[in-house]
Design a protein around this motif. Structure first.
Motif, PDB file in Angstrom:
ATOM      1  N   LEU A 138       7.361  -3.804   8.977  1.00 33.46           N
ATOM      2  CA  LEU A 138       6.629  -2.752   8.951  1.00 33.46           C
ATOM      3  C   LEU A 138       5.139  -2.976   8.742  1.00 33.46           C
ATOM      4  N   ARG A 139       3.954  -2.485   8.910  1.00 31.99           N
ATOM      5  CA  ARG A 139       2.290  -3.056   8.849  1.00 31.99           C
ATOM      6  C   ARG A 139       1.333  -1.453   8.799  1.00 31.99           C
ATOM      7  N   ASN A 176      -2.981  -3.705  11.601  1.00 32.74           N
ATOM      8  CA  ASN A 176      -1.767  -4.622  12.328  1.00 32.74           C
ATOM      9  C   ASN A 176      -0.379  -4.065  13.093  1.00 32.74           C
ATOM     10  N   THR A 177       0.339  -4.665  13.925  1.00 36.06           N
ATOM     11  CA  THR A 177       0.830  -3.826  14.948  1.00 36.06           C
ATOM     12  C   THR A 177       2.115  -4.566  14.257  1.00 36.06           C
ATOM     13  N   GLY A 178       3.273  -3.595  13.653  1.00 36.88           N
ATOM     14  CA  GLY A 178       4.917  -4.097  13.374  1.00 36.88           C
ATOM     15  C   GLY A 178       5.610  -4.726  14.537  1.00 36.88           C
ATOM     16  N   TYR A 179       6.660  -5.058  14.215  1.00 32.47           N
ATOM     17  CA  TYR A 179       7.740  -5.880  14.620  1.00 32.47           C
ATOM     18  C   TYR A 179       8.994  -6.252  14.663  1.00 32.47           C
ATOM     19  N   THR A 187       7.173 -13.364  10.013  1.00 29.68           N
ATOM     20  CA  THR A 187       5.848 -14.361  10.280  1.00 29.68           C
ATOM     21  C   THR A 187       4.779 -13.815   9.730  1.00 29.68           C
ATOM     22  N   THR A 188       5.440 -12.866   9.201  1.00 32.85           N
ATOM     23  CA  THR A 188       3.458 -12.468   8.850  1.00 32.85           C
ATOM     24  C   THR A 188       4.043 -11.535   7.732  1.00 32.85           C
ATOM     25  N   ASP A 189       2.830 -11.359   7.057  1.00 34.58           N
ATOM     26  CA  ASP A 189       2.969 -10.627   6.261  1.00 34.58           C
ATOM     27  C   ASP A 189       3.366  -9.612   6.600  1.00 34.58           C
ATOM     28  N   CYS A 190       4.210  -8.559   5.755  1.00 29.83           N
ATOM     29  CA  CYS A 190       4.742  -7.216   6.356  1.00 29.83           C
ATOM     30  C   CYS A 190       4.011  -6.439   5.062  1.00 29.83           C
TER      31      CYS A 190
END
Length: 137
Positions: A108-109, A114-117, A124-127
């Motif tokens: 959740l971003r 930033n776009t969530g996924y 693979t990223t900060d959420c």
């Protein structure tokens, strides 16, 4: 807390708006292994949402038997704690692919630009707005 079948059945309180709903839930603790120190760190838990879904013809409203409580001593395992990546194409339908889909998460971003996924395993990223993990049973 050590919750057993018997302590869960003896519950006499609720945090639900419907006083007759004495449902209670246990959630696992997620740990992150710090690659630098090798120590396991507890990941904060922001809460739990449980959704009950209509099960079509099995639902009471459609003439079915409806939901049944789990039997005494029931235990469930979902997913594979050693799994680190996705191997199978979604929709393949094999038992291995279905087991792999047992746990799916969303990074959740919102609010960060930033776009969530969706992902399997770990993000693979900060959420920035947290994680939403779903267990499919």
């Amino acid at each position: 807390m050590n919750m057993t079948y018997n302590t869960a059945r003896q519950s006499s309180c609720t945090s639900c708006a419907v006083a007759q709903d004495l449902s209670n839930y246990w959630t696992p603790t997620l740990y992150f292994k710090d690659p630098t120190t090798g120590q396991f760190e507890k990941v904060p838990n922001g809460g739990l949402l449980v959704y009950y879904q209509n099960r079509g013809s099995a639902d009471v409203s459609n003439g079915g038997k409806g939901l049944k409580a789990f039997p005494a001593g029931f235990r469930m395992i979902s997913g594979d704690p050693k799994k680190r990546s996705k191997l199978y194409a979604e929709g393949l339908g094999t038992q291995a692919e279905l087991a792999e889909r047992a746990i799916k998460s969303t990074c959740l971003r919102y609010g960060s630009g930033n776009t969530g996924y969706d992902y399997y395993g770990f993000p693979t990223t900060d959420c920035e707005a947290g994680l939403n993990t779903r267990l499919h049973m």
